[in-house]
Scaffold this active site. Structure first.
Site, PDB file in Angstrom:
ATOM      1  N   LYS A  19       0.962  -1.276  -0.172  1.00  0.00           N
ATOM      2  CA  LYS A  19      -0.029   0.159   0.035  1.00  0.00           C
ATOM      3  C   LYS A  19       0.873   1.159  -0.003  1.00  0.00           C
ATOM      4  O   LYS A  19       0.684   2.273  -0.838  1.00  0.00           O
ATOM      5  CB  LYS A  19      -1.050  -0.041   1.255  1.00  0.00           C
ATOM      6  CG  LYS A  19      -2.011   1.120   1.399  1.00  0.00           C
ATOM      7  CD  LYS A  19      -2.936   0.985   2.379  1.00  0.00           C
ATOM      8  CE  LYS A  19      -3.645   2.270   2.642  1.00  0.00           C
ATOM      9  NZ  LYS A  19      -3.447   2.593   3.989  1.00  0.00           N
ATOM     10  N   ASP A  48      -7.469   1.441   0.458  1.00  0.00           N
ATOM     11  CA  ASP A  48      -7.577   1.567   2.027  1.00  0.00           C
ATOM     12  C   ASP A  48      -9.095   1.505   2.101  1.00  0.00           C
ATOM     13  O   ASP A  48      -9.904   0.718   1.405  1.00  0.00           O
ATOM     14  CB  ASP A  48      -6.961   3.116   2.276  1.00  0.00           C
ATOM     15  CG  ASP A  48      -8.199   4.206   1.891  1.00  0.00           C
ATOM     16  OD1 ASP A  48      -9.079   3.829   1.244  1.00  0.00           O
ATOM     17  OD2 ASP A  48      -8.085   5.212   2.392  1.00  0.00           O
TER      18      ASP A  48
END
Ligand code: SF4
Length: 222
Positions: A134, A152
């Site tokens: 991420k 997210d």
């Protein structure tokens, strides 16, 4: 009963391949300010900010980095102080021990393998200690070379509500999204989801009546 309702909702909005572009365009018009909320002035500051943002808010990170970046300018600076000093300087972002360790490991690798520069390729970024997929996705997107789509909590919730994915696992959600979202939009797509999620499509109480994509959303309550 529930099944036919879902079926009806999907029929009403049409297939996701037809909806993706209008959804992106309308959200881009609605949230013209949608951008990363972290404050940084260089590639190194970007990387540090994103690493510090794990498990805390962007506002909190900005508060810490305002001082941090006055003291630490180059990768060498993070290695020139004792680990405890760096821990104190990032304490307010939480998980400060692990983050300080990751930062120092990352700075060491930047110096040893990348001439002190932040790489832009995802495969290189994820080799840095403490840099997960991420984080790497956020950094490469901000550097203008998105190679994936950041997932997210907002991206996940909205992608599910808009039925762009049925998956729960972030890696599988990303796999669905990269097949669906035009490549040119990989960078801005997460920002649009995040800002729409914060402002309109709230986790508990989505404001579907005020949503600019409610006629394209199978989960709309209006
Ligand atoms: S219509 Fe409702 S559920 Fe769908 S994206 Fe908009 S706010 Fe979220």
């Amino acid at each position: 009963m529930a099944k036919s309702y879902v079926h009806e909702a999907r029929r009403r909005v049409g297939p996701k391949r037809q909806r993706i572009r209008p959804v992106i365009e309308r959200l881009a018009a609605e949230h013209q300010d949608a951008a990363i909320a972290l404050k940084f002035r260089s590639e190194l500051e970007l990387l540090v900010s994103v690493m510090l943002s794990a498990q805390t808010t962007d506002v909190n990170v900005n508060r810490v980095t305002e001082h941090l970046f006055q003291k630490y300018h180059r990768p060498e600076d993070y290695l020139a102080v004792p680990q405890e000093e760096l821990e104190r300087d990032i304490y307010a972002t939480g998980f400060f021990r692990q983050k300080a360790k990751s930062l120092r490991g990352t700075m060491r690798m930047l110096l040893e393998e990348f001439d002190g520069e932040v790489p832009t390729r995802l495969e290189e970024l994820i080799r840095l200690p403490g840099v997960a997929r991420k984080t790497a996705n956020v950094v490469s997107a901000e550097l203008g070379e998105p190679q994936g789509i950041v997932v997210d909590t907002h991206v996940r919730r909205l992608s599910q509500r808009l039925r762009f994915t049925r998956q729960e696992d972030p890696v599988k959600i990303e796999r669905d999204l990269v097949r669906l979202v035009p490549r040119a939009d990989w960078g801005r797509f997460p920002h649009l989801m995040i800002w729409h999620g914060r402002r309109v499509c709230d986790a508990r109480r989505p404001r579907c009546e005020d949503c600019v994509v409610n006629d394209l959303c199978p989960s709309s309550r209006v």
